[in-house]
Scaffold this motif. Structure first.
Motif, short mmCIF file in Angstrom:
data_model
loop_
_atom_site.label_atom_id
_atom_site.label_comp_id
_atom_site.label_asym_id
_atom_site.label_seq_id
_atom_site.Cartn_x
_atom_site.Cartn_y
_atom_site.Cartn_z
N ARG A 1 0.86 -1.18 0.00
CA ARG A 1 0.00 0.00 0.00
C ARG A 1 0.89 1.24 0.00
N THR B 1 -5.99 8.94 -12.38
CA THR B 1 -6.60 7.65 -12.04
C THR B 1 -6.50 6.67 -13.20
N CYS C 1 -3.28 4.95 -12.82
CA CYS C 1 -3.42 3.95 -11.75
C CYS C 1 -4.11 2.70 -12.26
N ASN D 1 -5.39 -0.55 -7.11
CA ASN D 1 -6.70 -0.30 -6.54
C ASN D 1 -6.67 0.97 -5.72
N ILE D 2 -7.60 1.90 -5.99
CA ILE D 2 -7.67 3.16 -5.24
C ILE D 2 -8.47 2.93 -3.96
N ILE D 3 -7.81 3.06 -2.84
CA ILE D 3 -8.45 2.88 -1.53
C ILE D 3 -9.14 4.16 -1.08
N LYS D 4 -8.47 5.28 -1.34
CA LYS D 4 -8.99 6.58 -0.89
C LYS D 4 -8.39 7.66 -1.77
N ASN D 5 -9.20 8.68 -2.09
CA ASN D 5 -8.69 9.77 -2.93
C ASN D 5 -9.23 11.11 -2.44
N THR E 1 -3.67 10.17 -3.21
CA THR E 1 -4.34 8.95 -3.66
C THR E 1 -3.71 7.75 -2.95
N GLU E 2 -4.50 7.07 -2.15
CA GLU E 2 -4.01 5.88 -1.44
C GLU E 2 -4.27 4.67 -2.31
N LEU E 3 -3.21 3.92 -2.60
CA LEU E 3 -3.27 2.84 -3.58
C LEU E 3 -2.82 1.51 -2.98
N GLU E 4 -3.34 0.44 -3.57
CA GLU E 4 -2.93 -0.91 -3.17
C GLU E 4 -2.67 -1.71 -4.43
#
Length: 277
Positions: free
Chosen positions: A3, A21, A24, A30-34, A49-52
């Motif tokens: 993450r 995005t 991404c 996967n976008i967890i939070k934006n 942008t929090e990504l996994e």
């Protein structure tokens, strides 16, 4: 899967969210939070942008730089635990609060060491099994003292240096080593009552609120980019000592909250301001 946080700071333009995005998505992240913000006065766009997923950082950043406006700032940062060194003088409340929260997982941080120009807080460090380095400033120039502190700090390679009531002014040379990486707590609601004895200044002015400000350290005393502030009400019955006593509770709360924001990559610095998501 890992993450990470993608931080974007660039000139504002149409379609930026879709473009970013889209990169991404291309890299199957996967976008967890934006969260995003546009400073219309400056024409500047900011996004966190929090990504996994599985990250190929160089490829992702190359693709982003292709679609973003010229002179953009973009970075991918891991959300793994970060390392800090804490600098102190004599007051225990801010240090104690950080140590307690780190010990009980209220702050996800590795406290590598504590550096003090007095020994009074060493027993507190020992209780939490944190290395304490006493570097006395007496009979030294400011530069000589800072050189010894830097040698200790550099041995731990911290991401951030936290001033938990460290009561000495840092030289431009020291600040330049850690740009936007030194976090200070000021016992006043800045920009009011800067410098020494702010509670005495506040009492003499007859204020009805007191507060504290956590900020990044710059070469201008108590004027660096602000991260977090808070206030509490007071009245005419409070002495200067009462203000200081109550102010200590605000100080420790504001410092730990600011530290959490920074550790979580929720703060973007631009100019002498911050965007805090």
């Amino acid at each position: 899967m890992a993450r990470k946080v993608l931080i974007t700071d660039c000139a504002d333009a149409q379609g930026l969210i879709t473009e970013i995005t889209g990169v991404c998505f291309k890299h199957q992240l996967n976008i967890i939070k934006n969260s995003e913000f546009v400073d219309n006065a400056q024409g500047r766009f900011f996004m966190r942008t929090e990504l996994e997923g599985v990250f190929d950082d160089s490829s992702i950043l190359a693709d982003l730089n292709e679609i973003l406006p010229h002179s953009s700032h973009v970075k991918l940062v891991s959300l793994s635990k970060k390392r800090i060194v804490i600098m102190v003088t004599k007051e225990a409340h801010c240090l104690g609060d950080i140590l307690m929260k780190a010990y009980y997982a209220g702050l996800d941080v590795e406290i590598a060491a504590i550096v003090g120009n007095h020994e009074i807080l060493k027993p507190l460090a020992v209780k939490f099994d944190i290395p304490f380095h006493f570097i006395c400033h007496q009979d030294m120039t400011r530069l000589e003292h800072e050189k010894k502190m830097i040698e200790v700090i550099e041995s731990y390679q911290p991401e951030y240096v936290v001033l938990a009531k460290f009561m000495r002014i840092l030289t431009p040379e020291f600040v330049a080593r850690y740009p936007n990486r030194i976090i200070n707590i000021h016992h006043s609601f800045l920009p009011a009552f800067i410098g020494a004895s702010p509670y005495r200044q506040a009492w003499e002015r007859g204020v009805k609120i007191i507060g504290a400000t956590a900020h990044f350290v710059s070469n201008c005393l108590d004027e660096g980019p602000i991260i977090k502030q808070d206030v509490i009400p007071v009245d005419h019955s409070f002495s200067a000592e009462d203000l200081a006593k109550n102010g200590r509770d605000v100080e420790k709360s504001v410092l730990s909250k600011a530290l959490q924001l920074v550790l979580n990559e929720d703060v973007i610095v631009y100019g002498n301001k911050t965007v805090v998501f």
